[in-house]
Design an enzyme around this catalytic site. Sequence first.
Site, short mmCIF file in Angstrom:
data_model
loop_
_atom_site.label_atom_id
_atom_site.label_comp_id
_atom_site.label_asym_id
_atom_site.label_seq_id
_atom_site.Cartn_x
_atom_site.Cartn_y
_atom_site.Cartn_z
N ARG A 1 0.85 -1.21 0.00
CA ARG A 1 0.00 0.00 0.00
C ARG A 1 0.88 1.26 0.00
NH1 ARG A 1 -2.33 2.02 4.47
NH2 ARG A 1 -2.35 0.01 5.52
N TYR B 1 -15.16 17.82 -15.62
CA TYR B 1 -15.63 16.44 -15.80
C TYR B 1 -16.68 16.15 -14.71
CZ TYR B 1 -15.54 11.42 -15.00
OH TYR B 1 -15.91 10.12 -14.78
N ASP C 1 -5.95 19.27 -14.40
CA ASP C 1 -6.28 17.94 -14.93
C ASP C 1 -5.83 17.95 -16.39
OD1 ASP C 1 -7.49 15.74 -16.13
OD2 ASP C 1 -9.30 15.86 -14.89
N LYS D 1 -7.09 6.84 -19.47
CA LYS D 1 -7.31 7.37 -20.82
C LYS D 1 -6.02 7.25 -21.65
CE LYS D 1 -11.13 8.74 -18.79
NZ LYS D 1 -11.99 7.69 -18.30
C1 LIG Z 1 -10.89 14.72 -17.61
C2 LIG Z 1 -11.08 13.57 -16.67
N1 LIG Z 1 -10.57 13.65 -15.44
C3 LIG Z 1 -10.74 12.65 -14.55
C4 LIG Z 1 -11.46 11.50 -14.87
C5 LIG Z 1 -11.63 10.42 -13.85
O1 LIG Z 1 -10.78 9.35 -14.15
P1 LIG Z 1 -11.06 7.82 -13.76
O2 LIG Z 1 -12.27 7.38 -14.49
O3 LIG Z 1 -9.78 7.13 -14.16
O4 LIG Z 1 -11.28 7.80 -12.28
C6 LIG Z 1 -12.00 11.38 -16.14
C7 LIG Z 1 -12.77 10.18 -16.50
O5 LIG Z 1 -13.50 10.14 -17.47
C8 LIG Z 1 -11.82 12.45 -17.08
O6 LIG Z 1 -12.33 12.40 -18.31
#
Ligand SMILES: Cc1ncc(COP(=O)(O)O)c(C=O)c1O
Length: 386
Positions: free
Chosen positions: A53, A106, A177, A202
């Site tokens: 962990r 998001y 992000d 992604k």
């Molecule tokens: C721009 C963005 N940030 C964060 C996330 C969250 O990521 P995760 O689904 O890997 O938790 C997403 C998921 O679609 C996203 O598109």
Amino acid sequence: MKEASRTVHAGRELVARSPLAPDLSPAAVHVYTDLEDYDAVARGDRPGHYYGRNSNSNRAMLEQAVAELEGAEAGVATASGMAALHVAILALAPRPVTILATRELYGGTLALIRQDLEPAGYEANFIDMTDLEMVRRSIAGAGLVLVETITNPLCRMPDVEVIASVARDRGVPLLVDNTFATPILFRPIEVGATAVMHSATKYIGGHSDLVAGVVVGDAGTMVAARARSVRTGSNLSPFDAWLALRGLRTLDVRMRRHSDNGIALARALRKMPGVARVHHPLLEESPSYEVAKRLLPEGAGGMLAFDLDGGREAVQGMLSRFEMVRFAASLGGLETTVSYPEITSHRALTPDERAELGVGPGTVRVSVGIEAAEDIVADFAQALAS
Ligand SMILES: Cc1ncc(COP(=O)(O)O)c(C=O)c1O
């Protein structure tokens, strides 16, 4: 080293007899024979791993690789992008503050702020971050600024360079992000961001076969992020870390193809029947065109959106006619996929909130893959020809 070479080698130090590809180490725990040695490793004074962990060799390689690519000192890999965002926010703002955030966040991020952080005392001020005057006016009193490099789904671009300098002048940390752009196309830390997070699910993973997150930043912030991740148990599994690093090795070539295909499809969609508007930051009509040209000189990746006349029924018609493109509620994979924000990323919003953002019943988000551009364009053309 150039970006393409760093992408291939980052996060690993090979010596004689090292395996060229990293071994997978699923061990939950490592054995020790010397108490002082264990103590030194647990304190962080000596390299090594003791409990899964806290750290693991596969996770460490991924963390170091993303940190190197983003130009950061250190990183923490987590079980998902949401976990990365959570530990990043708690590392940068451990006590309740006002989060100044882009209103086009998001949906999962919005839900985290509204449903977990606001009840814990945080406040959120959601603004149009492309309006820099609004950013300057709103930053007083904020304890954290949160932006996405390219917004979802309408692919607008806040000027992260200017926002970083406004935040720095005020002493407010900026969390970016960078999931849609990746460090191949844009590195927020180079323009002054405090920390950067990714949904590695992604583009970094790139093959739609893992869920992971990474946050990178200065060493002190990452010590705090790691401590949160260890305490909340949001660590990334060794196998998913191994897979994510394997995916990252081709990030440079993939992002260039995604970018070429993305702009090719955006231009082609403009002329297709029923398409009212195409949203891509490098289309001349995009409100973010000037910012995108400056911040993304090598391409904007594979994300775009378009508005289809005829709403949900027209979208369903297109979906049922696709031969290669698939409907899937994620992005950043090799395959071209479409999603429908009304019931996917933006389902937690009310219709009025969606309308205010410009997301309507005809809005389709596309994650343009790395297939041949001609095949992608041809599939949309036949699916939209009624
Ligand atoms: C721009 C963005 N940030 C964060 C996330 C969250 O990521 P995760 O689904 O890997 O938790 C997403 C998921 O679609 C996203 O598109």
